[in-house]
Write an enzyme that holds these catalytic residues in place. Structure first.
Site, PDB file in Angstrom:
ATOM      1  CG  ASN A 121     -23.492 -37.693  12.827  1.00 50.98           C
ATOM      2  OD1 ASN A 121     -22.354 -37.364  13.159  1.00 50.98           O
ATOM      3  ND2 ASN A 121     -24.540 -36.912  13.009  1.00 50.98           N
ATOM      4  CG  HIS A 138     -16.875 -40.987   8.659  1.00 49.45           C
ATOM      5  ND1 HIS A 138     -16.801 -39.961   9.565  1.00 49.45           N
ATOM      6  CD2 HIS A 138     -16.007 -40.667   7.667  1.00 49.45           C
ATOM      7  CE1 HIS A 138     -15.933 -39.054   9.134  1.00 49.45           C
ATOM      8  NE2 HIS A 138     -15.447 -39.460   7.986  1.00 49.45           N
ATOM      9  CB  CYS A 149     -16.467 -63.116   1.553  1.00 43.14           C
ATOM     10  SG  CYS A 149     -17.794 -62.921   2.768  1.00 43.14           S
ATOM     11  CB  CYS A 197     -18.057 -63.903   7.868  1.00 50.45           C
ATOM     12  SG  CYS A 197     -18.943 -63.930   6.300  1.00 50.45           S
ATOM     13  CB  CYS A 200     -16.078 -66.609   3.905  1.00 52.13           C
ATOM     14  SG  CYS A 200     -15.522 -65.104   4.732  1.00 52.13           S
ATOM     15  N   GLY A 237     -23.241 -28.900  13.368  1.00 48.47           N
ATOM     16  CA  GLY A 237     -22.790 -29.720  14.490  1.00 48.47           C
ATOM     17  C   GLY A 237     -21.547 -30.536  14.221  1.00 48.47           C
ATOM     18  CG  LEU A 281     -27.141 -27.981  15.432  1.00 43.32           C
ATOM     19  CD1 LEU A 281     -26.176 -29.154  15.423  1.00 43.32           C
ATOM     20  CD2 LEU A 281     -27.235 -27.368  14.036  1.00 43.32           C
TER      21      LEU A 281
HETATM   22  P1  NAD Z   1     -17.179 -33.524  17.020  1.00 45.77           P
HETATM   23  O1  NAD Z   1     -17.518 -34.250  18.277  1.00 45.77           O
HETATM   24  O2  NAD Z   1     -15.750 -33.293  16.724  1.00 45.77           O
HETATM   25  O3  NAD Z   1     -17.881 -32.076  17.024  1.00 45.77           O
HETATM   26  C1  NAD Z   1     -19.232 -31.927  17.377  1.00 45.77           C
HETATM   27  C2  NAD Z   1     -19.504 -30.429  17.515  1.00 45.77           C
HETATM   28  O4  NAD Z   1     -20.912 -30.250  17.694  1.00 45.77           O
HETATM   29  C3  NAD Z   1     -18.813 -29.802  18.736  1.00 45.77           C
HETATM   30  O5  NAD Z   1     -18.112 -28.633  18.332  1.00 45.77           O
HETATM   31  C4  NAD Z   1     -19.973 -29.454  19.675  1.00 45.77           C
HETATM   32  O6  NAD Z   1     -19.734 -28.285  20.440  1.00 45.77           O
HETATM   33  C5  NAD Z   1     -21.124 -29.272  18.707  1.00 45.77           C
HETATM   34  N1  NAD Z   1     -22.441 -29.565  19.281  1.00 45.77           N
HETATM   35  C6  NAD Z   1     -22.785 -30.594  20.094  1.00 45.77           C
HETATM   36  N2  NAD Z   1     -24.108 -30.586  20.349  1.00 45.77           N
HETATM   37  C7  NAD Z   1     -24.619 -29.504  19.695  1.00 45.77           C
HETATM   38  C8  NAD Z   1     -25.928 -28.947  19.581  1.00 45.77           C
HETATM   39  N3  NAD Z   1     -26.980 -29.518  20.172  1.00 45.77           N
HETATM   40  N4  NAD Z   1     -26.091 -27.818  18.846  1.00 45.77           N
HETATM   41  C9  NAD Z   1     -25.029 -27.226  18.232  1.00 45.77           C
HETATM   42  N5  NAD Z   1     -23.762 -27.719  18.304  1.00 45.77           N
HETATM   43  C10 NAD Z   1     -23.561 -28.832  19.023  1.00 45.77           C
HETATM   44  O7  NAD Z   1     -17.927 -34.296  15.840  1.00 45.77           O
HETATM   45  P2  NAD Z   1     -17.587 -34.397  14.292  1.00 45.77           P
HETATM   46  O8  NAD Z   1     -16.976 -33.126  13.817  1.00 45.77           O
HETATM   47  O9  NAD Z   1     -18.786 -34.927  13.633  1.00 45.77           O
HETATM   48  O10 NAD Z   1     -16.434 -35.493  14.214  1.00 45.77           O
HETATM   49  C11 NAD Z   1     -16.607 -36.712  14.910  1.00 45.77           C
HETATM   50  C12 NAD Z   1     -16.404 -37.964  14.056  1.00 45.77           C
HETATM   51  O11 NAD Z   1     -16.677 -39.072  14.894  1.00 45.77           O
HETATM   52  C13 NAD Z   1     -17.402 -38.082  12.926  1.00 45.77           C
HETATM   53  O12 NAD Z   1     -16.708 -38.050  11.760  1.00 45.77           O
HETATM   54  C14 NAD Z   1     -18.133 -39.416  13.141  1.00 45.77           C
HETATM   55  O13 NAD Z   1     -17.678 -40.398  12.252  1.00 45.77           O
HETATM   56  C15 NAD Z   1     -17.783 -39.869  14.512  1.00 45.77           C
HETATM   57  N6  NAD Z   1     -18.881 -39.688  15.468  1.00 45.77           N
HETATM   58  C16 NAD Z   1     -20.159 -40.052  15.113  1.00 45.77           C
HETATM   59  C17 NAD Z   1     -21.218 -39.846  15.985  1.00 45.77           C
HETATM   60  C18 NAD Z   1     -22.625 -40.232  15.584  1.00 45.77           C
HETATM   61  O14 NAD Z   1     -22.793 -40.991  14.637  1.00 45.77           O
HETATM   62  N7  NAD Z   1     -23.654 -39.692  16.239  1.00 45.77           N
HETATM   63  C19 NAD Z   1     -20.973 -39.278  17.233  1.00 45.77           C
HETATM   64  C20 NAD Z   1     -19.645 -38.909  17.563  1.00 45.77           C
HETATM   65  C21 NAD Z   1     -18.622 -39.137  16.672  1.00 45.77           C
END
Ligand code: NAD
Length: 307
Positions: A121, A138, A149, A197, A200, A237, A281
């Protein structure tokens, strides 16, 4: 080195149904009692904080396509669109608070049952919950990097400069996407002024790994080390659709470590998991943390008990 791919491979369903919730949680509890559990978290951990995921039931990939690194660096109009939308969406991300799931992970980290947290995340919510050593695989939306820079600066500072140049833009009824942007009217995008920026004059980019971009090698190696020295891997998640996260599940499974997954619906790592629980979760993690380390009764509760 692999890049984050734009096109998803479809999930081909689960190899077997998830474990019964009570038994599954009890088995995860056993892993935590042993200790040394590395956590790999994904967007599903933050949905209960109001940030949508990509691929869950109402995932944002159903309504928008995230920016790619190639588009960001090569297309000025694409960059303007990104920053205009992100300027509006940032307020949602900045206001988001850690939920009970992030707080339970921190309780388990503080008690030493969890030895490391790797998050996919970019919302900073593990850190906000107190897990200040969580590795942001990420990157994070709370800072920006200059592509010229390489200087890092706080997002808040950029927010103030964008506000001074553009005022506050409003997007009626908008839902912020996980990348921290919103849908915005084309005329607002066209009129938006991007700022350079301060050091630079170069191009600013959020310090996150876009699709089509590499996760820095040193960060990947550090995460491999964290997994290699753990007793088990607990995925929270994540659909594990992206290789960037899946590789740690494969690494753990190859080394013979138990892999447990708590997630709504199937994931691309299910074949490697010995425990799979389909529960919200916040609820699941709070139950685990509370059962393992019940909070000692306060002085007033103790006096009530002894009366
Ligand atoms: P994804 O969206 O592919 O998968 C999320 C999973 O979580 C799903 O299978 C969903 O069913 C499950 N889920 C959702 N809410 C839930 C809950 N309350 N309890 C249990 N399960 C739950 O996400 P990913 O695999 O993390 O890949 C997404 C990519 O995109 C990440 O690598 C990230 O960089 C980026 N992203 C970041 C954010 C953030 O920072 N919050 C949000 C979305 C995507």
């Amino acid at each position: 080195m692999r890049t984050r791919p734009m096109v998803d491979r479809p999930l081909i369903g689960s190899p077997a149904p998830a474990d019964a919730p009570v038994e599954g949680l009890a088995r995860i509890g056993d892993l935590l009692v042993r200790g040394g559990v590395a956590v790999l978290s994904g967007a599903g951990l933050s949905t209960e904080s109001g940030i949508p995921d990509y691929r869950g039931a109402s995932g944002s990939l159903r309504r928008h396509t995230p920016m790619t690194y190639q588009e960001f660096v090569s297309d000025e109009a694409g960059r303007r669109r990104y920053w205009a939308r992100s300027h509006v969406g940032w307020r949602t991300i900045a206001r988001a608070q850690p939920n009970t799931g992030h707080r339970a992970v921190q309780a388990l980290r503080a008690s030493g049952r969890v030895c490391a947290v790797i998050t996919q995340n970019v919302d900073g919510l593990h850190h906000a919950a107190g897990t200040t050593d969580a590795v942001e695989l990420h990157g994070g939306l709370d800072r920006v990097i200059c592509l010229g820079c390489r200087q890092l600066s706080p997002r808040e500072e950029l927010d103030q400069r964008l506000h001074a140049a553009n005022g506050r833009l409003e997007a009626a009824g908008a839902v912020a996407n996980p990348d921290g942007d919103v849908e915005l009217a084309p005329e607002l995008v066209d009129a938006f002024r991007v700022v350079p920026c301060l050091a630079c004059g170069g191009v600013l980019k959020p310090d996150v790994v876009f699709f089509g971009e590499n996760v820095p090698r040193a960060r990947v190696d550090h995460c491999f080390e964290l997994v290699d020295t753990a007793n088990a891997l607990l995925v929270l998640g994540s659909s594990l659709t992206v290789m960037s996260g899946l590789r740690f599940v494969r690494r753990a499974a190859k080394a013979g470590l138990p892999v447990a997954i708590v997630n709504h619906g199937p994931t691309r790592g299910d074949e490697h998991a010995s425990i799979r629980v389909d529960l919200p979760l916040g609820h699941a993690l709070t139950a685990l943390a509370r059962d393992l380390d019940p909070v000692a009764p306060s002085a007033s509760e103790q006096s009530l008990l002894s009366d």
